[in-house]
Design an enzyme around this catalytic site. Structure first.
Site, short mmCIF file in Angstrom:
data_model
loop_
_atom_site.label_atom_id
_atom_site.label_comp_id
_atom_site.label_asym_id
_atom_site.label_seq_id
_atom_site.Cartn_x
_atom_site.Cartn_y
_atom_site.Cartn_z
N HIS A 68 0.69 -1.06 0.21
CA HIS A 68 -0.02 0.10 -0.06
C HIS A 68 0.78 1.33 0.08
O HIS A 68 0.64 2.32 -0.69
CB HIS A 68 -1.14 0.07 1.26
CG HIS A 68 -1.83 1.08 1.44
ND1 HIS A 68 -1.61 1.94 2.47
CD2 HIS A 68 -2.53 1.64 0.43
CE1 HIS A 68 -2.27 3.04 2.11
NE2 HIS A 68 -3.36 2.71 1.15
N GLU A 71 2.25 1.67 -3.62
CA GLU A 71 0.99 2.24 -4.10
C GLU A 71 0.96 3.70 -4.23
O GLU A 71 0.74 4.50 -5.20
CB GLU A 71 -0.26 1.54 -3.83
CG GLU A 71 -1.55 2.26 -4.67
CD GLU A 71 -2.78 2.49 -3.63
OE1 GLU A 71 -3.26 3.38 -3.83
OE2 GLU A 71 -3.04 1.17 -2.94
N HIS A 72 1.10 4.41 -3.11
CA HIS A 72 1.29 5.67 -3.01
C HIS A 72 2.34 6.36 -3.65
O HIS A 72 2.12 7.36 -4.54
CB HIS A 72 1.23 5.97 -1.50
CG HIS A 72 -0.12 6.08 -1.05
ND1 HIS A 72 -0.70 7.26 -0.24
CD2 HIS A 72 -0.87 5.27 -0.63
CE1 HIS A 72 -1.95 6.89 0.29
NE2 HIS A 72 -1.99 5.43 0.05
N GLU A 148 -4.30 8.41 7.13
CA GLU A 148 -5.14 7.42 6.42
C GLU A 148 -5.68 6.19 7.53
O GLU A 148 -6.73 5.89 7.56
CB GLU A 148 -4.69 6.83 5.18
CG GLU A 148 -5.88 5.79 4.36
CD GLU A 148 -5.12 5.37 2.87
OE1 GLU A 148 -5.66 4.45 2.45
OE2 GLU A 148 -4.23 5.86 2.69
#
Length: 445
Positions: A68, A71-72, A148
């Protein structure tokens, strides 16, 4: 069907292209990277996805959240483009681009006008293959991801599903860990660690590029090859990424009850059990059963809990399938004071279906819901593009729409009822998020 997370069986020394279905073609490059397209001449748009067969279950405990995090970072800049240029080039032509991470794969996608597909291919391939992972960007995105994670904790309706997955598989297992990672894993993760994960896992045989819309397959292949030329994803017969499952197949643990205290106005409940994996032929029967139990306003649970008694605004069932495991669950959101009653009604309905099965009328309705949702879900280029990728990455085969409808129609009442008896009679795990202490549901069996 076979699971293809380990990469394609063939890695030819030359480009190999074949037709899978009418309008659908598949090419395997010498590196092992796969390109699959579906031509839909009646549209004026195109959807493109770069899908990587790596997700949160492929991480070590110390690297939890790396997929994740990556991905950013892949949208933050390459040797050719800054982060602003990556987004601005797509938005300047009215397109959109984004990404998401799951437990078993990561997707980077764009939707554009058909004439702008070459631009989308160049931008996405550049971002996925050539990210520089600037140290300053790593620190910026670390802060974003920590926010997040904190925001997710403020969304109890989402959190309860993660708590349930933890209840089924265990917090210390690949499938039980959070996709986002935790503050304890994200905070110390270094740029060097993320880069090693990037280069070790983002190998050509693990990548599937799919596109659907007004396009020509040969042109897409040419565009992809040009965009990846000279990158780490270029070349002949790349070494495969590490295989998944070296630590053994996922296994559900003994049923448990997990309660997370939150000062909320509503109680969020998920009750369920371990279920079948995605290769199990009974998945079509499970789809029918799921719709009968909690798949819509005509479902048993919705009628019993919301329509007849008004005890919950939202109540539904769902299933999740992975390569070697699965789960089935029922969710309900209700007033805290009604939680015990709602939970009792859910258990009673599951026990009834386990013991008595469903009716022939419910079977027909369940089949109709499965078929309708599947076909209606393929009405745009984005969903067509996703179908190609998931079929390739998760099943290693593309099932035709008509074949899928035939498979659903072939489900018998006995098959559904046998599966219901097996699954719904199991001891259940329970996850609750709301204003309760951790022992509040200790006797809820």
């Amino acid at each position: 069907m076979t699971d293809s997370n380990r990469g394609p069986a063939e890695r030819p020394a030359r480009v190999v292209t074949r037709t899978l279905q009418d309008g659908v073609k598949r090419t395997v490059l010498p590196s092992g990277l796969r390109i699959i397209t579906e031509a839909i001449p009646t549209t004026r748009s195109a959807a493109l996805g770069v899908w990587v067969g790596v997700g949160s279950r492929d991480e070590t405990p110390a690297m939890s959240g790396a997929s994740h995090f990556l991905e950013h970072l892949l949208f933050k800049g390459t040797e050719k483009r800054t982060a602003l240029e990556i987004s601005a080039e797509i938005e300047a032509v009215g397109g959109e681009t984004n990404a998401f991470t799951t437990k078993e794969y990561t997707c980077y996608y764009a939707r554009v006008l058909d004439a702008d597909l070459p631009l989308a291919v160049d931008v996405l391939c550049d971002a996925v293959a050539g990210s520089i992972l600037d140290p300053a960007d790593v620190e910026t995105e670390r802060g974003v991801i920590l926010e997040e994670i904190a925001m997710h904790d403020d969304e109890p309706g989402d959190e309860v599903h993660d708590v349930f997955t933890e209840a089924i598989f265990g917090a210390d297992t690949p499938l039980g860990r959070l996709i986002s990672g935790t503050e304890q894993t994200i905070s110390p993760m270094t740029r060097a660690q993320i880069n090693r994960f990037y280069r070790a896992r983002y190998k050509a045989p693990q990548i599937v590029i799919t596109a659907a819309g007004n396009l020509e397959h040969a042109k897409v292949v040419k565009l992809v090859r040009a965009a990846l030329a000279g990158s780490p994803l270029d070349g002949d017969i790349a070494e495969p990424a590490p295989k998944r499952g070296s630590s053994g197949a996922a296994r559900a643990r003994k049923p448990v009850t997990l309660v997370r205290h939150r000062d909320t106005e509503q109680a969020h409940i998920v009750l369920g059990c371990a279920a079948i994996n995605r290769a199990d032929e009974r998945r079509f029967a499970l789809g029918v059963l799921n719709n009968v139990l909690g798949g819509g306003m005509s479902s048993r649970l919705f009628q019993e809990i919301r329509e007849k008694r008004g005890l919950a605004y939202s109540v539904y069932s769902y299933g999740s399938q992975y390569a070697d495991a699965g789960l089935f669950a029922v969710y309900a959101g209700c007033a805290p004071g009604k939680a015990e009653e709602v939970l009792s009604l859910i258990r009673a309905e599951l026990a009834t279906v386990a013991a008595e099965g469903i009716s022939a009328g419910e079977l027909a309705r369940g089949k109709g819901m499965v078929k309708g949702s599947y076909v209606l879900g393929l009405e745009d280029t984005g969903s067509r593009m996703s179908r190609l990728a998931k079929s390739e990455l998760l099943h290693g085969d593309l099932m035709a729409v008509d074949e899928m409808l035939v498979r659903v129609d072939a489900v018998t009442l006995d098959e559904v009822n046998e599966l219901a008896a097996e699954l719904l009679s199991k001891p259940m795990s329970l996850a609750v998020v709301g204003p309760f202490d951790e022992n509040a549901f200790s006797n809820a069996r």
